[in-house]
Design an enzyme around this catalytic site. Structure first.
Site, PDB file in Angstrom:
ATOM      1  N   PRO A 160       0.820  -1.214   0.000  1.00 39.59           N
ATOM      2  CA  PRO A 160       0.000   0.000   0.000  1.00 39.59           C
ATOM      3  C   PRO A 160       0.854   1.263   0.000  1.00 39.59           C
ATOM      4  CG  PRO A 160      -0.753  -1.552   1.675  1.00 39.59           C
ATOM      5  CD  PRO A 160       0.575  -2.047   1.188  1.00 39.59           C
ATOM      6  N   GLU A 161       0.420   2.261  -0.751  1.00 40.28           N
ATOM      7  CA  GLU A 161       1.150   3.527  -0.824  1.00 40.28           C
ATOM      8  C   GLU A 161       0.836   4.399   0.387  1.00 40.28           C
ATOM      9  OE1 GLU A 161       0.432   5.514  -4.496  1.00 40.28           O
ATOM     10  OE2 GLU A 161       0.906   3.771  -5.736  1.00 40.28           O
ATOM     11  N   GLY A 162       1.825   5.195   0.782  1.00 43.09           N
ATOM     12  CA  GLY A 162       1.617   6.181   1.837  1.00 43.09           C
ATOM     13  C   GLY A 162       1.450   5.598   3.218  1.00 43.09           C
ATOM     14  N   LYS A 163       1.830   4.342   3.429  1.00 40.55           N
ATOM     15  CA  LYS A 163       1.689   3.698   4.732  1.00 40.55           C
ATOM     16  C   LYS A 163       3.006   3.624   5.492  1.00 40.55           C
ATOM     17  CE  LYS A 163      -2.597   2.667   3.643  1.00 40.55           C
ATOM     18  NZ  LYS A 163      -3.711   3.468   4.194  1.00 40.55           N
ATOM     19  N   GLY A 164       4.095   4.110   4.897  1.00 39.31           N
ATOM     20  CA  GLY A 164       5.376   4.067   5.578  1.00 39.31           C
ATOM     21  C   GLY A 164       6.032   2.707   5.563  1.00 39.31           C
ATOM     22  N   SER A 168       7.510   2.869  -2.404  1.00 37.77           N
ATOM     23  CA  SER A 168       8.306   3.417  -3.510  1.00 37.77           C
ATOM     24  C   SER A 168       9.572   2.606  -3.719  1.00 37.77           C
ATOM     25  CB  SER A 168       8.641   4.890  -3.259  1.00 37.77           C
ATOM     26  OG  SER A 168       9.392   5.054  -2.068  1.00 37.77           O
ATOM     27  N   ALA A 169      10.219   2.165  -2.625  1.00 33.75           N
ATOM     28  CA  ALA A 169      11.418   1.344  -2.769  1.00 33.75           C
ATOM     29  C   ALA A 169      11.086   0.013  -3.429  1.00 33.75           C
ATOM     30  CB  ALA A 169      12.064   1.108  -1.409  1.00 33.75           C
ATOM     31  N   ALA A 170       9.970  -0.599  -3.030  1.00 26.53           N
ATOM     32  CA  ALA A 170       9.571  -1.869  -3.648  1.00 26.53           C
ATOM     33  C   ALA A 170       9.339  -1.696  -5.143  1.00 26.53           C
ATOM     34  CB  ALA A 170       8.314  -2.402  -2.966  1.00 26.53           C
ATOM     35  N   ASP A 212      15.554   1.671   2.816  1.00 23.92           N
ATOM     36  CA  ASP A 212      14.390   1.011   2.236  1.00 23.92           C
ATOM     37  C   ASP A 212      14.769   0.149   1.039  1.00 23.92           C
ATOM     38  OD1 ASP A 212      13.085   2.488   4.119  1.00 23.92           O
ATOM     39  OD2 ASP A 212      11.983   3.742   2.710  1.00 23.92           O
TER      40      ASP A 212
END
Length: 485
Positions: A160-164, A168-170, A212
């Protein structure tokens, strides 16, 4: 047994999608030529158990790769065009697409890091494309790769995006792994991860450390990756004792590494290091970049994390200001050693707490890792939890807390050791995102009870993360000669 048979289940499922099965199939149907070879790769997110933002100051960090991963499929195309389709969300049905002539990256509007960052930031709704197109640009510039064909890249993400948890690294690591294999570029895992960091720093414009990307590349299922961020020294894997487990609970508050809070705390930390260098009478040299200096540092080797807590408290802390105006700092100190961020002369920065955080965090992380070297008893579990609570408070003191993450940590404290919950902390860049929880291995019901209590109090329904999976290097790539049945 074929290469595909040995692949992780989600990669095998992706092949099924490309062959017409699954919720994302309609979006990907016809995207690839079924007669041409295809390369598949996968990269997980990561749960930041300890270390977090101290990575850019050289701290030891402990990272657990998540079960959730981003999958990438790459195929060469005769037309000199980059075509990207990205499917995300729980059902894979949230889709974005981008078409970019290769000449734009080779010699056009996005052919340098500065140009590419500006190019994607201006393209409404297509900023996400910088994470993927940036992979090609970095390979072109850092490895002198000349791409003689077009490329088709499909991405399916369950991170999931924006969950910390490093979505983005994945994305970067999965794309870089598959693209490098497709183009025949040989990269060792750490090098690949550092190239992905360049994508995020120089093309996307997010001032992250390498933590990350290295966790997503080099992590192993069920173990904590120990990384000394100076800048990227693998320290091995820390076995998680079978009696305990780490969970993640999403606060529902969107986290962004590029956010101003994260950036200002990073700037404050590098301002602090520059001030300590002055106190230690280290040699400082101006560089060709305005606002950037070089420091000859045989004492701390360029990293705040190498300052011991006692040294900081006895000799240095009294001379570090709580806050400092950017212009006053630049007038006296000329700049920082960080080439990724810049000191804004018009802005007032917190300096003391961003400086202190990595000094104490590095000590906390090293202690945490030592405690995990044997099966922990109740007393050790409480000490591990205390280290996590201290880390969380230090984030808040830096200005990187949030009401949601504070509430989750408080709920974990309230449910407590009697229910098998021992510690919790905010993760990654802070300011929202996910809270990491230390619990007994059989305390899943208690973790879910905390999530339910949080939902009742806030109206946000948190995602609970559990489990783990191998990083991209251990998974490797799957090459298909055809996707036809």
């Amino acid at each position: 047994m074929t290469e595909l048979d040995r692949a992780p289940a989600d990669l095998r499922a992706l092949v099924g999608v490309l062959r017409g099965a699954g919720p994302a199939a309609s979006e990907l149907h016809g995207f690839f030529d079924p007669r041409r070879p295809l390369v598949l790769a996968r990269a997980p997110g990561r749960l930041d158990v300890m270390g977090g933002i101290a990575d850019y100051s050289g701290s030891l960090v402990l990272q657990l790769p998540t079960q959730e991963a981003t999958l990438a499929a790459v195929q060469c195309d005769d037309e000199p065009v980059l075509r990207i389709v990205s499917c995300g969300g729980p059902d894979g049905a949230s889709t974005r697409s981008l078409v970019l002539p290769m000449r734009v990256l080779e010699r056009g509007e996005a052919s340098s890091y500065t140009l590419a960052r500006s190019y994607f930031s201006r393209r409404d709704g297509e900023q996400w494309g910088a994470y993927v197109a940036g992979v090609l640009l970095v390979l072109m510039r850092e490895h002198n790769v000349h791409i003689k064909t077009g490329l088709r890249i499909a991405l399916v993400s369950k991170v999931p995006e924006g969950k910390g948890i490093a979505s983005s690294a994945a994305l970067e690591v999965a794309a870089m792994t598959a693209v490098a294999e497709t183009l025949g570029v040989k990269l060792d895992p750490v090098e690949l991860a550092l190239l992905c960091q360049k994508v995020e720093n120089l093309v996307v414009g997010a001032p992250c450390g390498a933590m990350d990307q290295i966790a997503s590349t080099c992590g192993r299922s069920g173990r904590l990756l120990a990384l000394l961020c100076q800048p990227a020294q693998l320290q091995g894997l820390v076995e998680i004792p079978p009696s305990i487990s780490f969970w993640g609970i999403d606060s529902g508050i969107r986290h962004a590494v590029s956010g101003s809070d994260y950036s200002s705390v990073r700037v404050g930390a590098f301002m602090g290091y520059r001030i300590l260098a002055d106190l230690a009478c280290l040699t400082v040299r101006r560089s060709d970049d305005p606002g950037v200096v070089a420091i000859d540092d045989p004492r701390w080797h360029g990293y705040l994390a190498n300052v011991s807590p006692s040294e900081f408290e006895w000799h240095l802390a009294p001379h570090v200001p709580l806050v400092l105006q950017g212009n006053d700092f630049l007038t006296r100190y000329q700049g920082t050693t960080d080439a990724v961020t810049q000191v804004d002369p018009q802005r007032k920065y917190a300096v003391f707490q961003p400086t202190a955080h990595p000094i104490y965090e590095n000590y906390r992380v090293a202690t945490f890792a030592r405690f995990l070297q044997r099966e922990p008893d109740e007393a050790v579990l409480r000490q591990l939890g205390e280290l996590m609570y201290q880390s969380h408070q230090s984030y808040s003191d830096c200005g990187l807390g949030s009401d949601g993450t504070d509430l989750l940590v408080r709920l974990v404290r309230e449910v407590g050791p009697d229910a098998g919950l021992f510690g919790a902390k905010i993760t990654g860049g802070g300011s929202g995102g996910t809270v990491a929880v230390l619990a007994r291995a059989d305390a899943g019901d208690a973790v879910r009870r905390v999530a339910q209590q949080y939902a009742e109090r806030t109206g946000r329904q948190p995602v609970v993360f559990s489990g783990s999976s191998d990083g991209a290097a251990a998974c490797g790539c799957v090459r298909l000669e055809t996707i036809a049945q």
